[in-house]
Design a protein around this motif. Structure first.
Motif, mmCIF file in Angstrom:
data_model
loop_
_atom_site.group_PDB
_atom_site.id
_atom_site.type_symbol
_atom_site.label_atom_id
_atom_site.label_comp_id
_atom_site.label_asym_id
_atom_site.label_seq_id
_atom_site.Cartn_x
_atom_site.Cartn_y
_atom_site.Cartn_z
ATOM 1 N N ARG A 36 -30.349 -0.529 -82.095
ATOM 2 C CA ARG A 36 -31.699 -0.597 -82.010
ATOM 3 C C ARG A 36 -31.928 -1.998 -81.350
ATOM 4 N NH1 ARG A 36 -33.296 -2.668 -88.073
ATOM 5 N NH2 ARG A 36 -32.939 -0.345 -88.560
ATOM 6 N N PHE A 37 -31.322 -3.162 -81.468
ATOM 7 C CA PHE A 37 -31.593 -4.331 -80.739
ATOM 8 C C PHE A 37 -31.825 -4.262 -79.225
ATOM 9 C CE2 PHE A 37 -30.298 -8.499 -78.762
ATOM 10 C CZ PHE A 37 -31.106 -9.259 -79.157
ATOM 11 N N ILE A 38 -30.730 -3.526 -78.632
ATOM 12 C CA ILE A 38 -30.787 -3.043 -77.296
ATOM 13 C C ILE A 38 -32.039 -2.435 -76.791
ATOM 14 C CG2 ILE A 38 -29.564 -1.779 -75.498
ATOM 15 C CD1 ILE A 38 -26.991 -2.575 -76.974
ATOM 16 N N LEU A 39 -32.382 -1.173 -77.754
ATOM 17 C CA LEU A 39 -33.542 -0.471 -77.327
ATOM 18 C C LEU A 39 -34.938 -1.509 -77.351
ATOM 19 C CD1 LEU A 39 -32.565 2.947 -79.129
ATOM 20 C CD2 LEU A 39 -32.705 2.435 -76.577
ATOM 21 N N LYS A 53 -34.999 -4.667 -76.886
ATOM 22 C CA LYS A 53 -34.936 -5.378 -75.984
ATOM 23 C C LYS A 53 -35.472 -4.915 -74.809
ATOM 24 C CE LYS A 53 -33.975 -9.552 -76.253
ATOM 25 N NZ LYS A 53 -35.178 -10.618 -76.581
ATOM 26 N N LEU A 54 -35.034 -3.700 -74.591
ATOM 27 C CA LEU A 54 -35.555 -2.783 -73.242
ATOM 28 C C LEU A 54 -36.799 -2.268 -73.284
ATOM 29 C CD1 LEU A 54 -32.094 -0.810 -72.850
ATOM 30 C CD2 LEU A 54 -33.078 -2.583 -71.321
ATOM 31 N N GLY A 55 -37.430 -2.693 -74.548
ATOM 32 C CA GLY A 55 -39.089 -2.088 -74.819
ATOM 33 C C GLY A 55 -39.190 -0.563 -75.078
ATOM 34 N N LEU A 56 -37.933 0.079 -75.328
ATOM 35 C CA LEU A 56 -37.736 1.511 -75.745
ATOM 36 C C LEU A 56 -38.082 1.795 -77.114
ATOM 37 C CD1 LEU A 56 -34.736 2.256 -73.293
ATOM 38 C CD2 LEU A 56 -37.138 2.690 -72.866
ATOM 39 N N GLU A 57 -37.933 0.793 -78.005
ATOM 40 C CA GLU A 57 -38.230 1.051 -79.253
ATOM 41 C C GLU A 57 -39.182 -0.049 -80.052
ATOM 42 O OE1 GLU A 57 -35.477 0.753 -83.504
ATOM 43 O OE2 GLU A 57 -34.807 2.203 -82.072
ATOM 44 N N ARG A 58 -40.032 0.261 -80.922
ATOM 45 C CA ARG A 58 -40.986 -0.852 -81.029
ATOM 46 C C ARG A 58 -40.596 -1.531 -82.529
ATOM 47 N NH1 ARG A 58 -44.671 -1.792 -84.851
ATOM 48 N NH2 ARG A 58 -44.749 0.316 -86.111
ATOM 49 N N ALA A 59 -40.855 -2.747 -82.607
ATOM 50 C CA ALA A 59 -40.137 -3.760 -83.646
ATOM 51 C C ALA A 59 -41.553 -4.126 -84.474
ATOM 52 C CB ALA A 59 -39.500 -4.651 -83.161
ATOM 53 N N ASN A 60 -41.461 -4.343 -85.331
ATOM 54 C CA ASN A 60 -42.438 -5.211 -86.265
ATOM 55 C C ASN A 60 -42.286 -6.740 -86.076
ATOM 56 O OD1 ASN A 60 -43.843 -2.951 -87.323
ATOM 57 N ND2 ASN A 60 -42.494 -2.886 -89.046
ATOM 58 N N TYR A 61 -41.531 -7.059 -85.242
ATOM 59 C CA TYR A 61 -40.919 -8.584 -85.196
ATOM 60 C C TYR A 61 -40.444 -8.860 -83.853
ATOM 61 C CZ TYR A 61 -36.639 -5.866 -86.043
ATOM 62 O OH TYR A 61 -35.559 -5.147 -86.013
ATOM 63 N N ALA A 62 -40.418 -10.088 -83.565
ATOM 64 C CA ALA A 62 -39.741 -10.321 -81.985
ATOM 65 C C ALA A 62 -38.176 -10.119 -82.143
ATOM 66 C CB ALA A 62 -39.964 -11.638 -81.688
ATOM 67 N N PRO A 63 -37.411 -9.241 -81.351
ATOM 68 C CA PRO A 63 -36.111 -8.890 -81.622
ATOM 69 C C PRO A 63 -35.478 -10.204 -80.816
ATOM 70 C CG PRO A 63 -37.173 -7.761 -79.793
ATOM 71 C CD PRO A 63 -38.337 -8.302 -80.459
ATOM 72 N N SER A 82 -29.851 0.180 -96.598
ATOM 73 C CA SER A 82 -29.631 -1.329 -96.040
ATOM 74 C C SER A 82 -30.224 -1.334 -94.594
ATOM 75 C CB SER A 82 -28.074 -1.414 -95.987
ATOM 76 O OG SER A 82 -27.684 -2.825 -95.238
ATOM 77 N N VAL A 83 -29.993 -2.292 -93.663
ATOM 78 C CA VAL A 83 -30.534 -2.447 -92.662
ATOM 79 C C VAL A 83 -29.828 -1.629 -91.791
ATOM 80 C CG1 VAL A 83 -30.330 -3.970 -90.475
ATOM 81 C CG2 VAL A 83 -30.973 -4.898 -92.658
ATOM 82 N N GLY A 84 -30.287 -0.781 -91.015
ATOM 83 C CA GLY A 84 -29.518 0.303 -90.183
ATOM 84 C C GLY A 84 -29.268 1.559 -90.664
#
Length: 176
Positions: free
Chosen positions: A107-110, A112-122, A14-16
């Motif tokens: 994950r969302f917090i990281l 938003k802080l730019g500390l974790e990359r996402a394939n999508y806009a968080p 699942s997610v997470g």
């Protein structure tokens, strides 16, 4: 890479649940290419994501599965039968619902802080959707995944925590 190391690994959860983290770790450790199923579904462009047609998606997955080695990971299970069939090892990350919720928030917090990359806009919209998807997985999809994976018991490893991940490595060395 050792001769007994699987060269085709499918990770589902699942997610997470830790799919991407595990896939990246195994990819680096065994020098196997890593593919996220979300990137099979979505064509990632600078101007935004475009959903591939089912035919394009299936052809893209088939092109990955045909290669000599891969790690494929994602929550998708309805259209990935070919990957399950061709995998030498399937890892189902069956992490607790509570732990997955915590990881979604973290994950969302990281991101938003730019500390974790996402394939999508968080965005908050995506953040809320992740909780919906997580709950749906817990209440419905998990049982469907278990039923599908029942056909692959000889190569299936169900992992609920990091200790069970270590057992996979030990088992593989002893039975490889």
């Amino acid at each position: 890479m050792t001769k007994d190391q699987p060269k085709k690994i499918h990770i589902i959860g699942s997610v997470g649940s830790g799919k991407t983290t595990l896939a990246k770790s195994l990819s680096a450790r065994y020098n196997l290419p890593h593919h996220e199923l979300d990137n099979v579904v979505w064509q990632r462009l600078d101007t935004g994501d475009i959903r591939r047609s089912e035919k394009e998606r299936d052809e893209y997955l088939k092109s990955i599965v045909k290669t000599d080695s891969w790690i494929i990971e994602g929550v998708h299970y309805e259209w990935v039968a070919e990957s399950f069939e061709n995998a030498e090892m399937i890892i189902f990350l069956d992490v607790s619902y509570r732990k997955r919720k915590y990881r979604i928030i973290r994950r969302f917090i990281l991101q938003k802080l730019g500390l974790e990359r996402a394939n999508y806009a968080p965005t908050l919209k995506i953040f809320r959707k992740m909780f919906v998807w997580n709950k749906f997985f817990e209440e419905k999809s998990r049982q469907e995944v278990m039923a599908i994976l029942g056909n692959h018991q000889n190569k299936l490893f169900i992992v609920r925590d990091s200790i069970e991940l270590e057992k996979i490595d030990i088992w593989r060395r002893e039975h490889g």
